[in-house]
Design an enzyme around this catalytic site. Structure first.
Site, PDB file in Angstrom:
ATOM      1  N   TYR A 144       6.660   1.216   4.350  1.00  0.00           N
ATOM      2  CA  TYR A 144       7.289  -0.034   3.920  1.00  0.00           C
ATOM      3  C   TYR A 144       7.006  -1.147   4.915  1.00  0.00           C
ATOM      4  CZ  TYR A 144      10.249   1.914   0.228  1.00  0.00           C
ATOM      5  OH  TYR A 144      10.716   2.469  -0.931  1.00  0.00           O
ATOM      6  N   ASP A 172       8.817   9.120  -8.644  1.00  0.00           N
ATOM      7  CA  ASP A 172       9.143   7.855  -7.988  1.00  0.00           C
ATOM      8  C   ASP A 172       9.390   6.744  -9.016  1.00  0.00           C
ATOM      9  OD1 ASP A 172       9.265   5.581  -6.470  1.00  0.00           O
ATOM     10  OD2 ASP A 172       7.402   5.924  -5.383  1.00  0.00           O
ATOM     11  N   ARG A 231       9.212   8.459  -0.557  1.00  0.00           N
ATOM     12  CA  ARG A 231       7.969   7.922  -1.135  1.00  0.00           C
ATOM     13  C   ARG A 231       6.773   8.584  -0.465  1.00  0.00           C
ATOM     14  NH1 ARG A 231       9.008   1.849  -2.796  1.00  0.00           N
ATOM     15  NH2 ARG A 231       7.724   2.476  -4.562  1.00  0.00           N
ATOM     16  N   SER A 240       8.425   3.089  -8.080  1.00  0.00           N
ATOM     17  CA  SER A 240       7.029   2.714  -8.329  1.00  0.00           C
ATOM     18  C   SER A 240       6.756   2.501  -9.819  1.00  0.00           C
ATOM     19  CB  SER A 240       6.076   3.783  -7.789  1.00  0.00           C
ATOM     20  OG  SER A 240       6.042   3.739  -6.386  1.00  0.00           O
ATOM     21  N   GLN A 258       5.252  11.406  -5.858  1.00  0.00           N
ATOM     22  CA  GLN A 258       4.849  10.231  -6.636  1.00  0.00           C
ATOM     23  C   GLN A 258       5.266  10.326  -8.099  1.00  0.00           C
ATOM     24  OE1 GLN A 258       0.677   9.546  -5.897  1.00  0.00           O
ATOM     25  NE2 GLN A 258       1.116   8.233  -4.149  1.00  0.00           N
TER      26      GLN A 258
HETATM   27  P1  NAD Z   1       8.622  -3.289  -1.755  1.00  0.00           P
HETATM   28  O1  NAD Z   1       9.047  -3.526  -3.152  1.00  0.00           O
HETATM   29  O2  NAD Z   1       9.616  -2.883  -0.752  1.00  0.00           O
HETATM   30  O3  NAD Z   1       7.953  -4.658  -1.223  1.00  0.00           O
HETATM   31  C1  NAD Z   1       6.968  -5.308  -1.962  1.00  0.00           C
HETATM   32  C2  NAD Z   1       5.891  -5.809  -1.049  1.00  0.00           C
HETATM   33  O4  NAD Z   1       6.379  -6.901  -0.284  1.00  0.00           O
HETATM   34  C3  NAD Z   1       5.375  -4.778  -0.042  1.00  0.00           C
HETATM   35  O5  NAD Z   1       4.016  -4.537  -0.289  1.00  0.00           O
HETATM   36  C4  NAD Z   1       5.613  -5.453   1.301  1.00  0.00           C
HETATM   37  O6  NAD Z   1       4.599  -5.158   2.249  1.00  0.00           O
HETATM   38  C5  NAD Z   1       5.622  -6.904   0.913  1.00  0.00           C
HETATM   39  N1  NAD Z   1       6.188  -7.841   1.902  1.00  0.00           N
HETATM   40  C6  NAD Z   1       7.213  -7.661   2.773  1.00  0.00           C
HETATM   41  N2  NAD Z   1       7.368  -8.744   3.547  1.00  0.00           N
HETATM   42  C7  NAD Z   1       6.425  -9.651   3.147  1.00  0.00           C
HETATM   43  C8  NAD Z   1       6.076 -10.956   3.556  1.00  0.00           C
HETATM   44  N3  NAD Z   1       6.697 -11.580   4.541  1.00  0.00           N
HETATM   45  N4  NAD Z   1       5.050 -11.554   2.905  1.00  0.00           N
HETATM   46  C9  NAD Z   1       4.387 -10.970   1.912  1.00  0.00           C
HETATM   47  N5  NAD Z   1       4.673  -9.727   1.484  1.00  0.00           N
HETATM   48  C10 NAD Z   1       5.681  -9.072   2.094  1.00  0.00           C
HETATM   49  O7  NAD Z   1       7.407  -2.280  -1.674  1.00  0.00           O
HETATM   50  P2  NAD Z   1       6.846  -1.238  -2.749  1.00  0.00           P
HETATM   51  O8  NAD Z   1       5.886  -1.966  -3.619  1.00  0.00           O
HETATM   52  O9  NAD Z   1       7.959  -0.527  -3.411  1.00  0.00           O
HETATM   53  O10 NAD Z   1       6.063  -0.226  -1.842  1.00  0.00           O
HETATM   54  C11 NAD Z   1       5.286  -0.655  -0.780  1.00  0.00           C
HETATM   55  C12 NAD Z   1       4.298   0.394  -0.416  1.00  0.00           C
HETATM   56  O11 NAD Z   1       4.889   1.654  -0.137  1.00  0.00           O
HETATM   57  C13 NAD Z   1       3.268   0.714  -1.461  1.00  0.00           C
HETATM   58  O12 NAD Z   1       2.311  -0.213  -1.694  1.00  0.00           O
HETATM   59  C14 NAD Z   1       2.694   1.987  -0.874  1.00  0.00           C
HETATM   60  O13 NAD Z   1       1.782   1.759   0.137  1.00  0.00           O
HETATM   61  C15 NAD Z   1       3.924   2.622  -0.334  1.00  0.00           C
HETATM   62  N6  NAD Z   1       4.315   3.656  -1.305  1.00  0.00           N
HETATM   63  C16 NAD Z   1       3.821   4.900  -1.142  1.00  0.00           C
HETATM   64  C17 NAD Z   1       4.115   5.875  -2.073  1.00  0.00           C
HETATM   65  C18 NAD Z   1       3.581   7.253  -1.912  1.00  0.00           C
HETATM   66  O14 NAD Z   1       2.712   7.517  -1.155  1.00  0.00           O
HETATM   67  N7  NAD Z   1       4.125   8.192  -2.642  1.00  0.00           N
HETATM   68  C19 NAD Z   1       4.932   5.601  -3.155  1.00  0.00           C
HETATM   69  C20 NAD Z   1       5.413   4.313  -3.296  1.00  0.00           C
HETATM   70  C21 NAD Z   1       5.109   3.338  -2.356  1.00  0.00           C
END
Ligand code: NAD
Length: 375
Positions: A228, A130, A122, A133, A127
């Site tokens: 993450y 992905d 990620r 996402s 992106q």
């Molecule tokens: P995910 O599906 O693994 O988790 C969903 C959300 O749950 C996350 O935002 C996490 O912080 C949150 N979470 C975990 N424990 C928690 C708690 N106790 N209470 C409340 N929330 C909690 O995550 P995702 O949405 O697949 O991705 C997370 C992040 O990864 C994205 O927002 C981004 O910053 C990053 N990301 C970056 C790229 C990139 O740069 N290419 C691509 C995808 C994701």
């Protein structure tokens, strides 16, 4: 290269790994596309549309697996499917290798070069590849629509001759990709939205979408190097639950998306906390498949507990198959171009994306984590 697109066999899966609009780009590079009869029908893409775009329709999956150099799928293959893949072929699709060790072993035994969409790193450059996402974007959107349909209340503030209707209050737990899209969708429908996520960068993202961030003392070390969330201490989760409990009596909808990679989803709402919600409230739990953020969630079921409807949402992208297939097929195409930049060029396994996504090759499990887990 002969690229085969089988029909998905998992019940309820409506998406397809290739859409007619993308076929010409593959053909320009001298690749041939073979689509199993009916593979796109559930996503509104007819066999005729694939043929018109230059694909060949194949009557059954067995024939397709015998001829394909590369198989593109959405759902991880069943082991019985994987056993039919041609020895030495390649695979791009979801693989869920931790949940499917038998398939991983079959891939290794049959010298299949297996790329898992879940393991595309990620990073910014990847992106466009992905699928986690793109599919989370769809899930976050749809979760809000499900909640708005289930709740006996409108989302926006309305000042009418028949009185003033107060806006619904929507609480989003976990504001990653799905949560941010849920915030945007609920805001568009006119709801009052508040959200929480323990990763430090998220507060600004939540605010920029016009939602309120639930303030609490943030954990010191909430994020991995890959962006993450880490698994948080029981002490922090207890404080988080107290902050959530304080909000629940004023909330009409909870969309929960909190996940920690490779772990059970954290429980953020107990049965007693559900009782704090006003009667008729709705919880849509997008973490249902990972065990759920609510103690009362049942995956793939909608249950009513203490006057609250709890939706254990599973595979929401399949409920929007046209756009989900469109986005997924583009993710696959971008990954394909990264793996095979020129027709017949050897795969560069030093490339961070190719290396990260590759689970099996040359008869071996090449991802260390999966290798250890499969053992
Ligand atoms: P995910 O599906 O693994 O988790 C969903 C959300 O749950 C996350 O935002 C996490 O912080 C949150 N979470 C975990 N424990 C928690 C708690 N106790 N209470 C409340 N929330 C909690 O995550 P995702 O949405 O697949 O991705 C997370 C992040 O990864 C994205 O927002 C981004 O910053 C990053 N990301 C970056 C790229 C990139 O740069 N290419 C691509 C995808 C994701």
């Amino acid at each position: 290269m002969k690229i085969g697109i089988p029909k998905e066999i998992v019940p309820g899966e409506t998406r397809v790994g290739m859409i007619p609009a993308l076929i010409s780009a593959y053909k320009r590079d001298n690749h041939e596309i073979f689509v199993e009869q009916g593979a796109g029908v559930a996503a509104t893409f007819s066999d005729k549309a694939y043929e018109a775009a230059g694909a060949t329709i194949v009557s059954d999956a067995k024939k397709l697996f015998e001829m394909a150099d590369l198989i593109v799928k959405v759902q991880p293959p069943k082991n019985e499917e994987a056993r039919l893949f041609r020895e030495g072929c390649a695979y791009i699709g979801y693989l869920a290798p931790l949940a499917n060790p038998d398939v991983v072993k079959t891939f290794a035994a049959r010298k299949i070069t297996g790329f898992s969409m879940e393991f595309v790193p990620r990073i910014t450059r990847a992106q466009s590849m992905d699928a986690l996402s793109s599919m989370a974007t769809i899930a976050g959107y749809k979760a809000v629509l499900i909640a708005s349909d289930r709740i006996g209340k409108m989302f926006p503030l309305l000042m009418t001759a028949a009185g003033t209707i107060t806006p619904a209050t929507v609480l989003i737990l976990g504001a990653g990709v799905a949560g941010l899209q849920a915030i945007a969708t609920a805001k568009r429908l006119g709801a009052k939205v508040e959200a929480f996520d323990p990763r430090p960068a998220v507060k600004e993202q939540v605010k920029s979408l016009g939602a309120a961030f639930i303030e609490m003392e943030m954990p010191a070390d909430a994020e991995t190097a890959g962006g993450y969330a880490k698994e948080l201490s029981p002490e922090f989760i207890k404080k988080e639950m107290e902050a959530i409990s304080a909000r629940l009596p004023k909330v009409n909808v909870v969309i929960s998306t909190a996940q920690v990679f490779g772990k059970r989803a954290p429980i953020l709402m107990t049965a007693d906390m559900v009782k704090l919600l006003p009667a008729g409230s709705v919880i849509v739990d997008l973490a249902a498949e990972q065990g759920g953020n609510c103690e009362l969630t049942e995956a793939d079921k909608t249950v009513e507990k203490h006057g609250v409807t709890i939706v254990g949402a599973v595979n929401l992208p399949a409920t929007i198959p046209v756009d989900a297939s469109n986005m997924y097929a583009r993710n696959v195409q971008n990954l394909f171009k990264n793996i095979y930049p020129k027709p017949d060029s050897p795969i560069d396994f030093e490339d961070e994306v190719n290396k990260g996504a590759c689970i099996t090759r040359n008869g071996e499990i090449v991802n260390e984590m999966i290798k250890n887990a499969v053992k």
